[in-house]
Design an enzyme around this catalytic site. Structure first.
Site, short mmCIF file in Angstrom:
data_model
loop_
_atom_site.label_atom_id
_atom_site.label_comp_id
_atom_site.label_asym_id
_atom_site.label_seq_id
_atom_site.Cartn_x
_atom_site.Cartn_y
_atom_site.Cartn_z
N HIS A 358 16.88 58.60 129.70
CA HIS A 358 18.29 58.66 129.31
C HIS A 358 18.71 59.94 128.61
CE1 HIS A 358 19.26 54.38 130.13
NE2 HIS A 358 17.98 54.21 129.86
N LYS A 546 32.86 57.83 120.89
CA LYS A 546 31.45 57.88 121.24
C LYS A 546 30.68 58.26 119.98
CE LYS A 546 32.59 61.05 124.38
NZ LYS A 546 31.96 60.63 125.62
N ARG A 547 29.34 58.17 120.02
CA ARG A 547 28.57 58.62 118.87
C ARG A 547 28.92 60.08 118.56
NH1 ARG A 547 24.46 55.16 116.61
NH2 ARG A 547 23.88 56.97 115.38
N LYS A 552 28.25 66.50 122.08
CA LYS A 552 29.43 65.82 122.61
C LYS A 552 30.72 66.56 122.23
CE LYS A 552 27.16 61.27 122.53
NZ LYS A 552 27.15 60.78 123.93
N THR A 654 29.14 56.65 129.80
CA THR A 654 29.65 55.43 130.40
C THR A 654 31.08 55.15 129.91
OG1 THR A 654 28.41 54.26 128.69
CG2 THR A 654 27.49 54.24 130.91
N LYS A 658 34.56 53.63 131.72
CA LYS A 658 35.40 52.56 131.17
C LYS A 658 36.85 53.00 131.12
CE LYS A 658 31.43 51.04 128.54
NZ LYS A 658 30.64 51.32 127.32
#
Ligand code: 26V
Length: 809
Positions: A358, A546-547, A552, A654, A658
């Protein structure tokens, strides 16, 4: 399934309240209604669960077991009602009894047994397995404390423990009779049996009992109920010191019990950097030893076959390397308990395990000091050592061209055990989670392993359950879709593609608009309730949830906000489509820079939101305690989905799927599954910007990027960084020097400055595009139409046919 009417449901709830609580429904609290309804739902689920298990035992179908340290399942009442076909009548019943469904559902504490993407994926997979009638089950740990609860105090993240089991959890059943013993430490003795084979005996081990708590996994309208088995650590034997009145032994016992219970005590809250803590290793072995023992026992009970035939009936997917000790544990049981030879045990093991990777981030790669493993599980260490010896010999003799590479391939190298290498060598399948990610594994991260085992590598692009993320979270959108294309999409989500035909129907687009507007109003109300801030539902809801991680790039997002604010201060009458920037993110408690970014977002919010001069054109909202339930509130209201990771870093994502499924347009880099979204909807229906993965990897390899050049040349960038450095973006002396230094003195490892300008330009395109309402809605519907591809049903079908070779029941 006999579907219950709302009348019948009301009766049952009323009865339950009398029998369990001795109260009248009119006097019941929300909590009591929650428990009463859960118990009514359980009454529906339990017979199907029992029958599903019996059926599996009788028929001996091949089973898949998903081993994961994390299952981020969120709340279950609403999704169980949905999957049992009772959601509509239950909502009606609750309303008619004078309660609010939303409030009743909110009584359930989120099961936060996961950090982020990896744990949520496991939960979506379980839902799809059951809904597609696959015999598939999860094995995990019943942490007493889930992922911490986040509060924002003076702009800073503060962590509170998440004692989610404080109140009874209505969905679990303790199965004491299935408890197994796990052994740590001790000595291993080797004997030769009369037939010349070796026997291993363990002495003086520390024993811990693993007690399973089973949670039903309800399939959608199909009577299948699979199992999520969560293990809890308890003392194996009651010491008798207490009864003998020995005070110091008594306290020693207490201590001992405490340290045993700690094994399932809490979820490690860090998914950004690997830390070699012994307790974490204990947790991993606890999960794998209990699960593998249980799987073999179940196999024998069901199949009456020799264990050498295990791979015909069992396949085990390991979710990242965290459960990879399952491989030597399987070897241990097959050899030491089932008396198989090394070669046959190895054959069985390597035909049973499949491994999913992952992340390619090096800081998350697991390696354990060999001494730690040797001390904690001496027999497991011996087996890993032997696997390693044989593997290295094989390279030496069969792959001369790779001889030099042995230090980079060996499972044990420089006194550390490399878990990914163990997982690759011990599995028949290795998969990445999006096309680009798998390609990077094959071409770069795991290149030499790919040369060794080209057939093992395969891609399985992630997915999300459209039942929770569309049907449940966005019922009005789901209803509208059904009005347009009929209900078949619910069982075959790829049929959402039939929306394409209608994507230019003006009257219809107005209806999509109305659904989105209402969802935005609902979120605006929630935001007002949580933060006291009023946001305009006509503004663009620009969402990044998100985290919090440097790669990110929430920092890039907030830099853009600061830029817009600076522009508006210079020219308050600028023509700007009003925007609401919505953030939600937890940072690992020890991740200093991530926490600085949270503080920065909140500081910017506290300035921008109250500045009258900018006429409400910008709002910045940070919603605290991001979890599954909060995601369910935000996602249906999103217009723009920010997926702006440094290209090559986000394995899949993901959240992107969504939000797409809920009609948001992606603003993102060519990374992870964004690429696949782009390829499906076409460049005209997505906002792509920034460096490509190849460009990023090239910079890393060959240099050539200098962040300071951009700082010197671009006034907009310079202004923002100087504001951080000089505390101008600060109130009460808050400064952000460390962010400033990180960018300029560590040369901006995540290319925030490099991608800044293209990011601004793309945001300007968004601003213009949003003004053409119909065109925007057309793009939005095109995105929804293609999102069926990302249902986890699709993903699970691919796992089932390509890797697991299992059949639907
Ligand atoms: C990493 C670590 C590092 C060591 C300590 C504990 C710990 C716990 C969890 C993790 C997980 C990091 C990997 C992860 O969550 N990857 C995410 O997986 C998602 C599902 O495949 C994918 O969509 C995201 O892109 C990816 O970042």
């Amino acid at each position: 399934m006999q579907q219950l009417t709302s009348e019948r449901l009301k009766e049952k709830i009323v009865n339950r309240l009398i029998i369990e609580n001795g109260i009248d429904v009119n006097d019941a609290t929300n909590k009591q209604i929650f428990y009463a309804l859960s118990s009514v739902v359980n009454e529906e689920i339990l017979p199907n669960w029992f029958n599903t298990n019996k059926h599996y035992e009788k028929t001996g179908y091949k089973q898949v077991y998903y081993l994961s340290m994390e299952f981020l399942i969120g709340r279950l009442l609403e999704s169980n009602l949905l999957n049992c076909g009772m959601l509509a009548s239950a909502k009606e019943a609750i309303n008619e009894l004078g309660f609010s469904p939303e409030e009743i559902f909110a009584e359930e504490h989120d099961a936060g047994l996961g950090n982020g993407g990896l744990g949520r994926l496991a939960a979506c997979f379980l839902d799809s397995l059951a809904s597609l009638r696959y015999p598939g089950h999860g094995y995990g740990i019943r942490y007493r404390y889930g992922l911490f609860e986040q509060r924002i105090i003076h702009g800073n993240q503060v962590e509170l423990p998440d004692y989610w089991l404080k109140e009874p959890y209505p969905w679990e059943i303790r199965k004491e009779e299935e408890a197994v013993v796990i052994q740590y430490h001790g000595k291993v003795h080797m004997f030769k049996r009369n037939d010349g084979t070796l026997e291993f005996k363990y002495e003086n081990t520390d024993k811990v009992m693993a007690v399973p708590y089973d949670v039903p996994v309800v399939g959608y309208n199909n009577e299948v109920v699979n199992t999520l088995r969560l293990w809890s650590a308890e003392p194996a034997f009651q010491d008798d010191a207490r009864s003998q009145g020995d005070q110091s032994a008594f306290y020693h016992d207490l201590d001992h019990h405490h340290s045993i219970e700690q094994i399932s005590g809490f979820l490690y809250p860090d998914d950004s950097s690997y830390e070699g803590k012994e307790l974490r290793l204990k947790q991993q072995y606890f999960l794998v030893s209990s699960s593998i023992q249980n799987i073999i026992k179940q196999f024998k009970k069901t199949n009456k076959m020799p264990v050498s035939r295990l791979p015909e009936k069992v396949v085990i997917q390991i979710n990242d390397t965290h459960p990879s000790l399952a491989i030597p544990e399987m070897m241990r049981i097959l050899m030491d308990e089932e008396r198989m030879s090394w070669d046959s045990a190895w054959e069985v093991t390597t035909r049973t395990f499949a491994y999913t990777n992952h992340t390619t981030l090096s800081e998350a790669l697991e390696t354990w000091p060999k001494d730690m493993i040797q001390n904690l599980m001496p027999r497991i260490y011996m087996i890993i050592d032997e696997i390693n010896e044989r593997f290295c010999k094989k390279i030496w003799f069969d792959y001369e061209e790779l001889r030099d590479k042995i230090p980079e391939l060996a499972i044990i190298a420089y006194d550390r055990i490399h878990m990914a290498r163990l997982a690759i060598v011990g599995s028949f399948s290795v998969n990445g989670v999006a096309r680009i990610h798998t390609e990077i594994l094959k071409k770069k991260e795991m290149k030499d392993f790919y040369t060794l085992y080209p057939k093992k590598f395969n891609n399985k692009t992630n997915g999300i359950t459209h039942r929770r993320w569309l049907l449940q979270a966005n019922p009005h959108l789901a209803g509208l879709i059904t009005d347009v294309i009929g209900p078949q999409w619910i069982n075959r989500p790829k049929q959402l593609i039939r929306l394409l035909k209608h994507s230019n129907d003006k009257a219809l687009l107005e209806k999509f608009d109305e659904v989105k507007r209402n969802n935005k109003i609902a979120l605006a109300n929630y935001i007002h309730h949580q933060t006291g801030i009023l946001v305009d539902e006509k503004s663009i809801f620009d969402v990044q949830i998100k985290r919090l991680h440097e790669y990110k790039r929430q920092l890039l997002n907030i830099f853009h906000v600061i830029y817009l604010y600076n522009e508006l201060k210079d020219n308050p009458n600028q023509d700007l489509t009003p925007r609401t920037f919505i953030f939600a993110a937890k940072a690992a408690p020890s991740y200093y820079l991530a926490k600085e970014v949270i503080k920065l977002i909140n500081t910017v919010a506290s300035i921008v939101n109250y500045d009258k001069e900018i006429q409400g054109k910008l709002k910045v909202i940070f919603l605290e305690n991001y979890n599954v339930s909060l995601a369910e509130k935000i996602i249906p209201a999103s217009d723009i989905s920010e997926q702006i990771s440094t290209a090559s870093k986000e394995a899949s994502g993901t959240g992107n799927m969504k939000m797409m499924m809920n009609g948001a347009l992606t603003l993102g880099t060519m990374d992870g599954a964004n690429i696949e979204i782009h390829d499906l909807v076409g460049p005209e229906n997505i906002f792509i910007f920034g460096l490509t993965a190849d460009e990023v990897l090239d910079y890393y390899q060959n240099g050539g990027y200098n962040a300071r050049d951009i700082y010197n040349k671009d006034d907009r960038v310079k202004r923002i960084l100087d504001q951080l450095n000089q505390g101008e973006f600060g109130i009460h002396d808050i400064e952000f020097k460390d962010i400033y230094y990180n960018i300029l003195f560590h040369n901006d490892s995540y290319f925030v400055l490099k991608d800044f300008e293209p990011y601004l330009e793309t945001h300007e395109l968004v601003d213009r595009a949003y003004r053409d309402r119909l065109h925007w809605l057309n793009m939005s519907v095109i995105n929804i139409a293609h999102s069926g591809k990302f249902s986890s049903d699709q993903t699970i079908k691919e796992y089932a046919t390509d890797i697991w070779k299992i059949n639907q029941v």
